[in-house]
Every structure is written in C-alpha cells, then in structure tokens.
Write an enzyme that holds these catalytic residues in place. Structure first.
Site, PDB file in Angstrom:
ATOM      1  N   ARG A   1       0.869  -1.191   0.000  1.00 56.84           N
ATOM      2  CA  ARG A   1       0.000   0.000   0.000  1.00 56.84           C
ATOM      3  C   ARG A   1       0.897   1.229   0.000  1.00 56.84           C
ATOM      4  NH1 ARG A   1      -2.878   3.290   4.021  1.00 56.84           N
ATOM      5  NH2 ARG A   1      -5.017   3.698   3.305  1.00 56.84           N
TER       6      ARG A   1
ATOM      7  N   SER B   1     -12.601  -3.022   0.099  1.00 58.76           N
ATOM      8  CA  SER B   1     -12.815  -2.418   1.414  1.00 58.76           C
ATOM      9  C   SER B   1     -14.303  -2.207   1.622  1.00 58.76           C
ATOM     10  CB  SER B   1     -12.135  -1.045   1.499  1.00 58.76           C
ATOM     11  OG  SER B   1     -10.753  -1.164   1.399  1.00 58.76           O
TER      12      SER B   1
ATOM     13  N   LYS C   1      -5.899   5.439   8.199  1.00 55.86           N
ATOM     14  CA  LYS C   1      -6.960   5.911   7.293  1.00 55.86           C
ATOM     15  C   LYS C   1      -7.696   7.019   8.038  1.00 55.86           C
ATOM     16  CE  LYS C   1      -9.062   3.278   3.585  1.00 55.86           C
ATOM     17  NZ  LYS C   1      -9.942   2.179   3.172  1.00 55.86           N
TER      18      LYS C   1
HETATM   19  N1  3NM Z   1      -8.388   0.333   5.503  1.00 52.55           N
HETATM   20  P1  3NM Z   1      -4.112   0.194  11.145  1.00 52.55           P
HETATM   21  S1  3NM Z   1      -8.759   0.837   7.935  1.00 52.55           S
HETATM   22  C1  3NM Z   1      -5.925   0.541   5.180  1.00 52.55           C
HETATM   23  O1  3NM Z   1     -11.553   0.284   7.075  1.00 52.55           O
HETATM   24  C2  3NM Z   1      -7.149   0.581   6.004  1.00 52.55           C
HETATM   25  O2  3NM Z   1     -11.094   0.087   4.983  1.00 52.55           O
HETATM   26  C3  3NM Z   1      -9.344   0.456   6.411  1.00 52.55           C
HETATM   27  O3  3NM Z   1      -4.357   0.312   9.583  1.00 52.55           O
HETATM   28  C4  3NM Z   1     -10.763   0.263   6.143  1.00 52.55           C
HETATM   29  O4  3NM Z   1      -3.987  -1.227  11.485  1.00 52.55           O
HETATM   30  C5  3NM Z   1      -7.181   0.859   7.350  1.00 52.55           C
HETATM   31  O5  3NM Z   1      -2.805   0.952  11.317  1.00 52.55           O
HETATM   32  C6  3NM Z   1      -6.003   1.149   8.195  1.00 52.55           C
HETATM   33  O6  3NM Z   1      -5.244   0.886  11.808  1.00 52.55           O
HETATM   34  C7  3NM Z   1      -5.536  -0.029   8.963  1.00 52.55           C
END
Ligand code: 3NM
Length: 207
Positions: free
Chosen positions: A35, A104, A133
């Site tokens: 990503r 997603s 995000k």
């Molecule tokens: N997508 P972390 S939340 C890349 O809900 C991503 O679609 C999301 O990273 C979604 O583990 C997210 O650092 C971030 O919170 C996940």
C-alpha cells in the site's frame, strides 16, 4: 489465511521494504499487501518487484493496493480496491482470471454487497479510529458477528482498522476470525516477534 499484513509506505521507507516484508513473513503473515498512497506508479512498481518474489518464495499471496493495471503488469497475486474504485468486473477485466480481488467495506450492507458482487475477500472496518486511514469513522464491533455469518462464512473477511495486540481479544470475542493489522506491526520494535505474537493468538482462538 488469518493474518493479513500490509507493507504501508506511510510507515516504511522504500529502502526498508524488503527487510520489513521478510520480518512480516517470518512472523507468519498469511497474505501481504503493498500500500503506497501518494507514491507514483514507478516507485510502487520498484518496491513491488522486490516484495512479490519474497512472498512467492513462501507461498504468501502478494496484493497491490489500488492499481489493477500495475498488479497485472507485475504479475502480483491480486489487487485491493476501495468503494470508489469501480466494479469488480472492471478490475477483473484488467487483472484477469485467477487473481484475487478484494474490496474495502465499511458497513454490513457494503460487506454483503461485495460478497454478492463476487469479490474474493473483503476488508471490514475501520473497527476503531486509525491514523492509517484518518478521518474515516469507526464502525465498532457490533456488526462483526452478523458480517461473519453472512459473508465471512463464504469468503475471507478481514476485520481492519485500529486493531492493536491489546484490542485483539475484544475483536475476536466480537466474532472476528481474520484481521488486518498495519501500524501496530510496522511500528513495533521487533516486527517479526510482534507479528508472530498476533498470529499465534489468532491460531489459538480461531482454529
Ligand atoms: N483500511 P491500522 S482501515 C488501510 O476500514 C485501512 O477500509 C481500512 O491500519 C478500512 O492497522 C485501514 O494501522 C487502516 O489501523 C488499517
């Protein structure tokens, strides 16, 4: 396929991509995404060309975020797209058959819709607020069980968003069987052992 790791270039410099990927794989990541929000396609391709063979050597699928054309050109194992990135059919036409295409989703309705459309897997979240995000509202844990019943029993469904080793118990208790963890692994002092700890927790609880 329970632990989905993301090599996110918001946390890892391109120079460290190979080392960090190897640590995630040694720790037991089952699937890995590259990503790179804000990076040019050439830079993403340069990183992916190094990461894909590392994953392939251990039989872990390597997925590119956002760029079906690049996934096809680099022969990645699939592509992950968001709600605003077009249809499954459009992505499929570019990456071709036999590649994984993930979506997603941010609600039960979106999760069901992605399954009905035919996506190979979904992300479901963000469960908690997350800097990875930023700005996207957290959906909490209440819908996980129903999502697992309706969608996760048919295709892999990975809960995502703000999950930390400390919150994993609550996420699993809410019914999750698969997770994506990004910042908590990538910023850990020892990425390999942090990944291994999460993976063994998942194996213990979900098999
Ligand atoms: N997508 P972390 S939340 C890349 O809900 C991503 O679609 C999301 O990273 C979604 O583990 C997210 O650092 C971030 O919170 C996940």
């Amino acid at each position: 396929m329970q632990l989905y790791a993301i090599l996110d270039l918001g946390y890892v410099t391109p120079e460290r991509a190979g080392d960090v990927t190897s640590a995630l794989l040694r720790g037991g990541a089952d699937i890995l995404q590259v990503r790179a929000k804000g990076y040019g396609k050439d830079q993403i391709a340069e990183v992916a060309r190094r990461v894909i063979p590392l994953c392939r050597a251990v039989g872990v699928p390597c997925i590119l975020n956002d760029h079906p054309d690049l996934a096809a050109a680099l022969d990645a194992d699939g592509v992950h797209i968001g709600q605003d990135d077009g249809t499954l059919a459009e992505a499929r036409a570019i990456v071709g058959p036999g590649k994984l295409i993930g979506r997603s989703t941010h609600s039960l309705a979106q999760a069901r819709a992605a399954h009905e459309e035919g996506f190979d897997y979904i992300g479901f979240g963000p469960l908690f607020p997350t800097p990875t995000k930023a700005g996207r509202p957290a959906i909490g844990l209440d819908d996980i069980r129903e999502m697992e019943q309706d969608v996760g029993s048919h295709i892999p469904a990975f809960c995502i968003g703000g999950i930390k080793p400390e919150s994993l118990d609550a996420v699993l208790a809410a019914g999750a069987r698969r997770v994506v963890i990004v910042s908590a692994l990538l910023t850990a002092p020892n990425i390999e052992s942090a990944t291994r700890a999460v993976k063994s927790r998942l194996l213990r609880d979900t098999t």
